[in-house]
Design an enzyme around this catalytic site. Sequence first.
Site, mmCIF file in Angstrom:
data_model
loop_
_atom_site.group_PDB
_atom_site.id
_atom_site.type_symbol
_atom_site.label_atom_id
_atom_site.label_comp_id
_atom_site.label_asym_id
_atom_site.label_seq_id
_atom_site.Cartn_x
_atom_site.Cartn_y
_atom_site.Cartn_z
ATOM 1 C CG PHE A 262 61.549 -21.427 68.833
ATOM 2 C CD1 PHE A 262 60.923 -22.632 68.507
ATOM 3 C CD2 PHE A 262 61.389 -20.529 68.308
ATOM 4 C CE1 PHE A 262 58.946 -21.585 66.975
ATOM 5 C CE2 PHE A 262 60.605 -19.566 67.788
ATOM 6 C CZ PHE A 262 59.395 -20.195 67.444
ATOM 7 N NE ARG B 278 67.630 -33.867 75.170
ATOM 8 C CZ ARG B 278 66.937 -34.640 75.372
ATOM 9 N NH1 ARG B 278 66.642 -35.856 73.973
ATOM 10 N NH2 ARG B 278 66.284 -35.134 76.048
ATOM 11 C CG PHE C 232 68.377 -29.307 75.731
ATOM 12 C CD1 PHE C 232 67.931 -27.758 75.957
ATOM 13 C CD2 PHE C 232 68.838 -30.165 76.257
ATOM 14 C CE1 PHE C 232 68.443 -27.551 77.465
ATOM 15 C CE2 PHE C 232 69.149 -29.597 77.736
ATOM 16 C CZ PHE C 232 68.597 -28.432 78.276
ATOM 17 C CB THR D 23 69.279 -35.826 80.521
ATOM 18 O OG1 THR D 23 68.933 -34.910 80.735
ATOM 19 C CG2 THR D 23 68.884 -36.274 79.070
ATOM 20 C CD GLU E 240 63.691 -31.152 72.356
ATOM 21 O OE1 GLU E 240 62.732 -31.556 72.798
ATOM 22 O OE2 GLU E 240 64.519 -30.864 73.085
#
Lengths: 494, 794
Positions: free
Chosen positions: B243, B325, B359, B461, B732
């Site tokens: 996770f 994020r 995230f 990213t 996610e």
Amino acid sequence: MTQSHRKSIRFRLNDQTVELSNIAPDQTLLDWLRLDRRLTGTKEGCAEGDCGACTVLVGRIDSGLLTYETVNACIRLTTSLDATHVVTVEYLNRPDGALSAVQQAMVDNHGSQCGFCTPGIVASLHALWLAEPNPSEADIERQLQGNLCRCTGYEPIVKAAVDAAKTIPSADNDRLVAAYDATTQALLEFADGTGAIIEHDSGTTFVPANVDDLAEIYATHPEATIVAGSTDVGLWVTKHMRDISPVIHVGHLEELKQIKIDETGIMLGAGVSYTSARGALVSVFPQMAELWDRIGGEQVRNMGTVGGNIANGSPIGDTPPPLIALGATVTLRKGETRRSMPLEEFFIDYGKQDRQPGEFVESIFVPPLAEDVFYAVYKISKRRDEDISALCGAFHLDTDADGVVTSARIAFGGMAGTPKRAPRTEAALIGQPWSWETVQAARAVLAEDYQPLTDWRASAEYRMLTAQNLLIRFFLETCGAPARIERHPALAEV
Amino acid sequence: MDAATPRSRTEITGGAHTPRKHDSAHKHVTGSADYIDDMAEPAGTLHGYLGLAERAHARITAIDLDPVRAAKGVVAVLTAVDVPGSLDISSNGSGDEPMFATETALFHGQPVFAVVAETRELARRAAKKAVISYEDLPHVTDVRAAMEAEYPLVTEPLKLERGDIEAGLAAAPRRLKGEMRIGGQDHFYLEGHIALAIPGEDDEVTVWSSTQHPSEVQHIVAHALGTVSNAVTVQVRRMGGGFGGKETQSNLFAAIAAIAAKKLNRAVKIRPDRDDDMIITGKRHDFLVEYDIGFDDNGVIHAVDASFAARCGFSSDLSGPVTDRALFHADNCYFYKDVRLVSKPMMTNTVSNTAFRGFGGPQGMLGGERMIEEIAYALGRDPLEIRKANFYGQGDDPEGRNLTPYHQKVEDNIIGRIVEDLEASSDYQARRAEIIEFNRNSPVIRRGIALTPVKFGISFTATWFNQAGALVHVYQDGSIHLNHGGTEMGQGLNTKVAQVLAEEFQVDLDTIRITATTTGKVPNTSATAASSGTDLNGMAAANAAQQIKTRLVAFASEKFNIPEDQVAFEPNHVRVGNELLPFGDFIKLAYQARIQLSAAGFYKTPDIHWNRATGKGRPFYYYAYGAAVSEVSIDTLTGEYQVDRVDVLHDAGKSLNPALDIGQIEGAFVQGMGWLTTEELWWDDKGRLRTHAPSTYKIPLASDRPKIFNVKLAEWAENREPTIRRSKAVGEPPFMLPISVLEALGMAVASIADYQVSPRLDAPATPERVLMAVERLKAMVSETEISGEDGADA
């Protein structure tokens, strides 16, 4: 010592007989399985009896019948297993080696993702499959209260339990059923009426033959740790690394497992597990059903005892408030001497109980409810199931023909250093009409009875407000108004 | 080929787009799936354990480890001076994360030393015997307190800006400000962290690590040992959950195990107890969101000015990209005309927070959804109407309502259709009306319902992470060996990649053996994170297969003297002209003809770029969408609640494996629900985390899952980008669907004040927070109304 003792314990592990004569008093079953026997299917997730990854079945003779229950191997002491049958996930498949009904249903329903909780879940569902041919969703959820899964969201696991129930356990598809008579015979032979004393470098374990033997051993070794279900003591070992030797096991003693019900009330031996006590208590006090099913998880209820919950004096023990509100008494024994007291008097202060060296809790007596009285038990926790109460409240109230309160017993856990009655609030109720106005007045008085603390379970403010509001809930329910959320409403009707 | 040759079946078993079971399911249920702690230990294996600082912030004045050395079974004690190479284990090379604290303890629970003993129990007992002296320094654990104390940022903040925010806010007909607190979350993977290091010759070491990022562990171990990467092999067959918690947090345990193993020339295993695991390793970031929004009477948002401050802990770790994020998702599905979003990655004296499913995206999105909720209650409207009024435009929207705050155009928008379908299939409108009616007549129990959408950007990213490798061998007998750079933590990645390979070769799934991830087979891998596992590794495996197939086709063409287009891979066979050869027979011929039957595949995501300095680019290859309707009941006397029903419609593109994808959605939903309801991290005034075990930290149980739980894939969906078989990432995105649970709880609370006041329910919405929100609203309505609602006539 009056009684002669064996120097070893004997039990069945899957299809083998095991005899252990040199084992530490604090050896956990989980470490013994994994490290000594290399049975690594059973996992360690938390080592405190909360996650269930270590769930195994333990079969024992209960009233002459072999019964399998789930337990947390991480906090179960190996020396407590005399005359039992320990079954691990490696032995749950069918006699022909194929997957068991539960295992197959778990595969078919995609019930495993990372797989780490899965052996424990399979063990829990296997026990349910053996015991309950037609489990309701409530039964399944209750059985899984002590099994955490972080991947699946449980939906496929519940479906697997439903699916598995379509197969009926038989000697063809289940090893435990196939060997039922042979195992029963073996366990009866192990339980030969003698106790055992196990010596190990790190300490001694006593497995008393009977309660008189226990009394004698404890009188001789008042420094010993008495272990019933080890749901508390297990954590002293795994988390605090405390030396608990010498250990005296009491969880196997038939005399302490007695449950007697008659018109005078219910007598529970101190060794009665939550699971064993449920039937008797809930049949007499259906108001206790919800609370009872929210104590720990199924594994903890199978191991833990009402006597232990009381003897260890937790300020938030779930059993004292409802028992205190009913006017229960506790009986202590030292050697041949016994004394009894109202349960609330047993709790002196935080961590301090009225128990002398060498004295042990022998039984609890609960008087019945009079007719037409109001009685309710409420548990409040952050998570509904398998959580320690933020607070636990019990209300017991009688009114006369005019609706005037004639007696009131209110007890809370989690509101003080001990489970405690609310004398000022009770006084504010007695002699008053059982009305909204009286309740509002009494609600304010609760703040004089308790000064709760703030911790990670709840703030002092929340505890007090909720305690006060529970009085309102109690009032509303006595008026027949629905005032709480029930996930499975039928559960309340036992 | 003679007439007796069996015809091929029309389909292989276990190809793409079929609901195959997890490849390890059989082993899971029988207890025969090996995790690292289950592996047979090499002879003489020792066990390490960590000694931890017992102050939140203090100078370490003395460390007396003699009692530890003298303890039974102890073989060695390691501190910072025993580290042969670099002490820094930071994933970003910033040098701010020492393996062991030396002069200063920066959080309660920071490792100070390690002890190695003959058994784990002896090591645990010995670790408790250290005597460490401290001189306390002021500490902060809370984000707000950190800002007030002017604590530093752990990394550079990010600003996303578009339009003229001051003018936009000033011109908007309506404006409101507010703030929201969002709690963190422990991963609570069921298998805790573990590392087993086995020393080899020279400077070599093999480390079995429960990690989502074997290449990073390899890199960190090499640095810690003062050697180079080719000396270190990191392996992982499976994890008991990750996770995100095993993306960077495995470094510590692996590095210390490796150092001890090399120093002592014995295998060393380290496995912290659950409590220590939860104390030592990072979690989801807590956020404090402050917002100032301008909107009109139709609920259309004109301007958003918001800051996202995060509890990062003592070091940067992944806090930069996590807070980035958060900003990337603060818009969720909504167009903000004038916008300014800033991050504040605050240092605190807590464990360094890290990756966790989503995230930072979930926190950003939740902030955005709070703004929608505020507008809805301010206008007395259903939040769903406000959502629809603000959805991004579609395709080349002439009004330009498809531009994100980071200047990427939303080109694949399907949220309108998802929401429309779900609104109808869940009977949302009728149920909402029924609930409002119910609440009118229910003094104690109140209900709520909410429909919330999700749009989640897919790609790392950090653009360079968007690459992957795979190694595929076809053996002489036609059996296939699959290895790729991704790690299996329960999500079924191995199953999906094997399905891709089965589809490529047109062989049954059981022809393919999935093997442990190892840095020795596929190098320079990226973390299995950002939902990217299947997208990247599936493509790399397909690429390897295609290389081998190209050679096989050329071989067949030459050997059988036919054009290449007459060679085809058919179910478990290869068609060569009019002949159908069993796959194994064909491979045998190829082997004998000396055809290379092994290939290293590679993939990199095309068309993505990101300039952090300018806040502009196309960081995401595509978006995944979904929506959920949640219905709840709350008890206004105690704050207790339950989730009565949830309906989900989610976009997994053209799903590679619908069964596994549904499993990801259900699991993510319940995990996200835990984050927003009962999972609460609680630090005391000494800076100690007091919820560090399942007895005190409450993740959802079976009895917490939605009582009715309908989960469907949007079967019409297909990725417009050429991803692996047009599927979409699914790890996610569904984690954010349970924002609907929080908002439904909020609606139930809002019923107290007739839906005229924003409930402002912060997360996690424990029963306590729900009750306190109820109390806040009760205090806001008049005394007479209160007695009317809760009165004795109830």
